[in-house]
Design an enzyme around this catalytic site. Sequence first.
Site, PDB file in Angstrom:
ATOM      1  N   GLY A  16     -15.298  -1.331   6.219  1.00 44.75           N
ATOM      2  CA  GLY A  16     -16.029  -0.462   7.131  1.00 44.75           C
ATOM      3  C   GLY A  16     -16.860  -1.221   8.143  1.00 44.75           C
ATOM      4  O   GLY A  16     -17.925  -1.735   7.818  1.00 44.75           O
ATOM      5  N   ASN A  56       0.850  -1.186   0.000  1.00 41.39           N
ATOM      6  CA  ASN A  56       0.000   0.000   0.000  1.00 41.39           C
ATOM      7  C   ASN A  56       0.886   1.236   0.000  1.00 41.39           C
ATOM      8  O   ASN A  56       1.767   1.379   0.857  1.00 41.39           O
ATOM      9  CB  ASN A  56      -0.908  -0.002   1.232  1.00 41.39           C
ATOM     10  CG  ASN A  56      -1.834   1.200   1.289  1.00 41.39           C
ATOM     11  OD1 ASN A  56      -1.394   2.325   1.482  1.00 41.39           O
ATOM     12  ND2 ASN A  56      -3.128   0.948   1.164  1.00 41.39           N
ATOM     13  N   CYS A  75      -6.396   9.924   2.012  1.00 36.78           N
ATOM     14  CA  CYS A  75      -5.981   9.867   3.413  1.00 36.78           C
ATOM     15  C   CYS A  75      -6.440  11.144   4.101  1.00 36.78           C
ATOM     16  O   CYS A  75      -5.738  12.155   4.089  1.00 36.78           O
ATOM     17  CB  CYS A  75      -4.468   9.711   3.540  1.00 36.78           C
ATOM     18  SG  CYS A  75      -3.977   9.206   5.196  1.00 36.78           S
TER      19      CYS A  75
END
Length: 302
Positions: free
Chosen positions: A242, A99, A130
């Site tokens: 999530g 990542n 971000c």
Amino acid sequence: MVDLSVNLGRLRLKNPILVASGTFGYAKEMEGVVELGRLGGIIPKTVTKRPRAGNAPPRTVETPSGLLNAIGLDNDGIDHFLAHHVPYLRTLPTSVIGNIAGETEDEFVEMAARLDAATGLAGVELNLSCPNVSGGLDFATNAEVTRRIVQRVREACPLPILAKLTPNVTDVISIAQAAADGGADAVSLVNTFVGMAVDWKRRRPILGNVTGGLSGPAIKPLALRIVWQVATKIRIPVIGIGGIGTVDDVMEYIVAGASAVQIGTANFYDPTASMRILDELPAALERIGAKSIREVVGTLRV
């Protein structure tokens, strides 16, 4: 036997359970509590071109059913990652997806090419969003910028590409479509929601960065809605993120259109959540008469 394997474009995983970047360290920290080889994939902490000290503390605060974090991409940079973490990561018996977050478009391209040259990684996830970094770094608020970065990375790096997108926009679908147009193999939805916490007695924000990214069970209904909306509109796979902590959470995302999921905040309060989910997932599929995870994806009846 239930077939748990999934295809995310060019990336094939043995099962749909991944662990999210920023919640699992660089994997070695978790090897004593998690059977790493059972995971469908591991996404280590985000790395940047140069070392970053991150934001001023406090960096995390618990909220009702959630966690606000403003870490600020604290990491030792890609040179350190390649020298000290990749040799270990490439020995793991599962897919490891690097990542990266660039401060510029060129940095994304450069770092992706370096990850490919390192060999041993299964793919690269572009942290295009971000919201808890001082000064921004939220490229995924602009569809054209998103498309261009993904396209340039794909031209420079043959690894499968996941585009991690922000929910903090008016129209997530257009951003996801832009990532698909740029050549992403899949989109990761969603990154954290911007929030804040206040100490009213001191009349001060609790986080050193003032705002942070909200994750955990509190955001699941919002993230689930976005996954469903995007999965019905774009042709590439969606990875749901999530508030996932149980097998029911996983199945909700799968039925809503996710081809795979990433477990994030649950790794903090229940580090073995991924193992428990993997234990229970075959029975959940058998309960609805499914022989594979793929036949359940996007079967929500509306």
